[in-house]
Design an enzyme around this catalytic site. Structure first.
Site, PDB file in Angstrom:
ATOM      1  N   ASN A 257       0.812  -1.209   0.000  1.00  0.00           N
ATOM      2  CA  ASN A 257       0.000   0.000   0.000  1.00  0.00           C
ATOM      3  C   ASN A 257       0.847   1.263   0.000  1.00  0.00           C
ATOM      4  OD1 ASN A 257      -2.371  -1.738   0.427  1.00  0.00           O
ATOM      5  ND2 ASN A 257      -1.422  -2.054   2.424  1.00  0.00           N
ATOM      6  N   ARG A 285      -0.370  -5.125   9.306  1.00  0.00           N
ATOM      7  CA  ARG A 285      -1.734  -4.999   8.806  1.00  0.00           C
ATOM      8  C   ARG A 285      -1.692  -5.156   7.296  1.00  0.00           C
ATOM      9  NH1 ARG A 285      -2.329   0.152  12.125  1.00  0.00           N
ATOM     10  NH2 ARG A 285      -3.641  -0.352  13.911  1.00  0.00           N
ATOM     11  N   CYS A 286      -2.690  -5.804   6.744  1.00  0.00           N
ATOM     12  CA  CYS A 286      -2.722  -5.928   5.289  1.00  0.00           C
ATOM     13  C   CYS A 286      -2.871  -4.568   4.632  1.00  0.00           C
ATOM     14  CB  CYS A 286      -3.841  -6.866   4.858  1.00  0.00           C
ATOM     15  SG  CYS A 286      -5.469  -6.392   5.441  1.00  0.00           S
ATOM     16  N   THR A 287      -3.437  -3.595   5.353  1.00  0.00           N
ATOM     17  CA  THR A 287      -3.629  -2.257   4.806  1.00  0.00           C
ATOM     18  C   THR A 287      -2.570  -1.260   5.284  1.00  0.00           C
ATOM     19  OG1 THR A 287      -5.190  -1.820   6.599  1.00  0.00           O
ATOM     20  CG2 THR A 287      -6.116  -2.483   4.467  1.00  0.00           C
TER      21      THR A 287
END
Length: 493
Positions: A257, A285-287
């Site tokens: 990201n 976190r994936c984000t």
């Protein structure tokens, strides 16, 4: 050090230890010298038994009133809020994240239960026009069956809540496999539902080593859908395994990201926000923001502000209220992040701050990585293109807006992106042109509420979104019903 507990898992409405008496230790990433808990290491036979239970549970639950389903979810939400302190402490113990982060995750899990309890009460179909006389046609949504839920170690409570709650609200049954490293939070979630009155066998929790039970877990013919959050490598392996089967697959996979800082941005605010998005939960976190793209005229000033923000982070165990940067989740994850850092430097990156493991004092017994900011990055470097999943941030300067958008989209991933600007035109252009499932303006790439659809483009996920009512496309099927009610004379006949 926390005293060690022995926990059982939920199968067929009972708490069981499995058939072999073997256990898996759960370690605290802040100090891995002794386990904080142990859970059953289930066998393939135990997994098959869980599917037996789920099949029976589905037969009951799909016919249960949606109002009763809503009541169960609402009561489970109440129990989780009442136990928020206990649950948050276990999340911190097994995952390492700070108590503040763990408590936020716990309360958000309760929000999912409340939201889908409300959604369970709503209409479940649509009345359609029909060209035929005396005919009423409608659609209705039905549950698809037994769904396998596989959740990751980084958000051990909120991800199960995000996945399990909508499928339960719509009448499905579940076999739930929490991450081997972090099963405690998932067991808390299952216990709340069980005590709230969820019928026996609707939810069955499989704790165990994935390599030992993978075949039984993935190949059972009763699986109607699989929802998975984790790495692209594992997600793609599952997808290939399902290729010739009529099984739905919902995958929330990797991300790389990017946040863009334009020359007109509030630089101090942008630096604080990017630091929070990058280093919260130690970047796991994936984000999480892992790339920052800065317009050249403000690059030096922004970098100075960002490095100062990162330097102010306090590294320590998650249970210490003063900690703002927790350990990564395991020795394995720490070593993976460190290997990525070594490779980045070998490829020409410059370490502006951080770099390497933190082994100072008692931290020598934990899984600590110093928060790291890298400069001198080129698009060809692995650190720019591959997910690290740790407290590592890579910086690049670009000439202007168009180059910034190009850099955001120059990725195999497409999960989340953000832009910092005071120009409303640039904000809207960025929202239109960034090829990501989530776009933020003057905000973090992380954090989406329960009613907002969530999921990425490209290699970041599959077409089935999570959250909101969009998730119903995964957990339900649509049936079209046409009823010819005839003329009054025919009806009386």
């Amino acid at each position: 050090m926390i005293s060690m507990r022995t926990l059982e898992t939920l199968s067929g409405g009972e708490w069981v230890a499995g058939t072999t008496g073997e256990w898996i230790d759960v370690l605290d990433p802040s100090d891995v010298r002794a386990p904080v808990a142990r859970v059953p290491a289930l066998t393939p036979k135990d997994v098959t038994r869980a599917y037996d239970h789920a099949e029976r549970g589905f037969a009951v639950w799909k016919r249960t009133s949606p109002f009763e389903r809503a009541r169960v979810l609402t009561e489970a939400a109440r129990l989780i809020r009442a136990r928020a302190g206990e649950i948050a402490a276990d999340i911190t113990a097994e995952n390492g994240k700070t108590l503040t982060e763990a408590r936020g995750e716990t309360l958000k899990a309760a929000d999912f239960l409340d939201y889908y309890a409300g959604l369970a009460r709503q209409g479940y179909g649509t009345l359609l026009h029909d060209a035929r006389p005396h005919t009423r046609t409608h659609t209705q949504r039905e549950p698809i069956g037994v769904i396998l839920v596989i959740s990751p170690w980084n958000d051990p409570l909120i991800t199960p809540a995000r996945k399990l709650t909508p499928l339960l609200a719509t009448g499905n049954a579940a076999v739930f496999k929490p991450a081997t490293e972090t099963p405690l939070a998932g067991l808390h979630f299952a216990r709340a539902l069980h005590e709230a009155g969820l019928p026996a066998s609707v939810l069955n929790v499989v704790t165990g080593r994935t390599a030992e039970i993978e075949e039984a877990l993935l190949d059972d013919p009763r699986i109607a859908g699989i929802t998975f959050t984790g790495s692209n490598a594992v997600g793609n392996r599952i997808r290939r395994r399902l290729a010739d089967r009529n099984v739905r697959f919902q995958g929330e996979l990797g991300g790389k990201n990017a946040s863009v800082v334009l020359r007109d941005a509030d630089l101090a605010f942008a630096a604080r926000t990017v630091a929070a998005a990058s280093f919260g939960q130690a970047g796991q976190r994936c984000t999480a923001t892992s790339r920052v793209i800065v317009e050249q005229p403000v690059y030096d000033e922004f970098v100075g502000l960002l490095v100062a923000e990162v330097g102010a982070l306090k590294i320590g165990p998650g249970r210490d209220p003063a900690t703002t940067l927790c350990p990564v989740s395991s020795r394995k994850q720490r070593d993976s992040v460190l290997a990525d850092l070594v490779r980045a430097v070998e490829q020409g990156a410059t370490v502006l701050t951080g770099g390497g493991a933190d082994t100072e004092g008692e931290r020598v017994h934990g899984c600590y990585v110093r928060p790291t900011v890298l400069a001198g990055i080129t698009p060809e470097m692995a650190i720019w293109r591959e997910e690290v999943f740790g407290p590592v941030l890579a910086l690049r300067a670009v000439a202007g807006f168009d180059a910034a958008v190009e850099a955001v989209n120059d990725s195999g991933f497409g999960l989340a992106a953000a832009v910092f600007t005071r120009d409303l035109g640039n904000a809207y252009r960025f929202a239109d042109e960034a090829e990501c499932g989530q776009v933020a303006v003057n905000s973090t790439t992380t954090g989406w509420d329960v009613h907002l659809p969530f999921g990425g483009f490209r290699d970041s996920g599959t077409a089935y979104k999570e959250q909101g009512d969009e998730v119903l496309r995964f957990s339900t099927r649509v049936k079209t019903v046409a009823i010819d009610f005839g003329t009054p004379e025919r009806t009386r006949g």
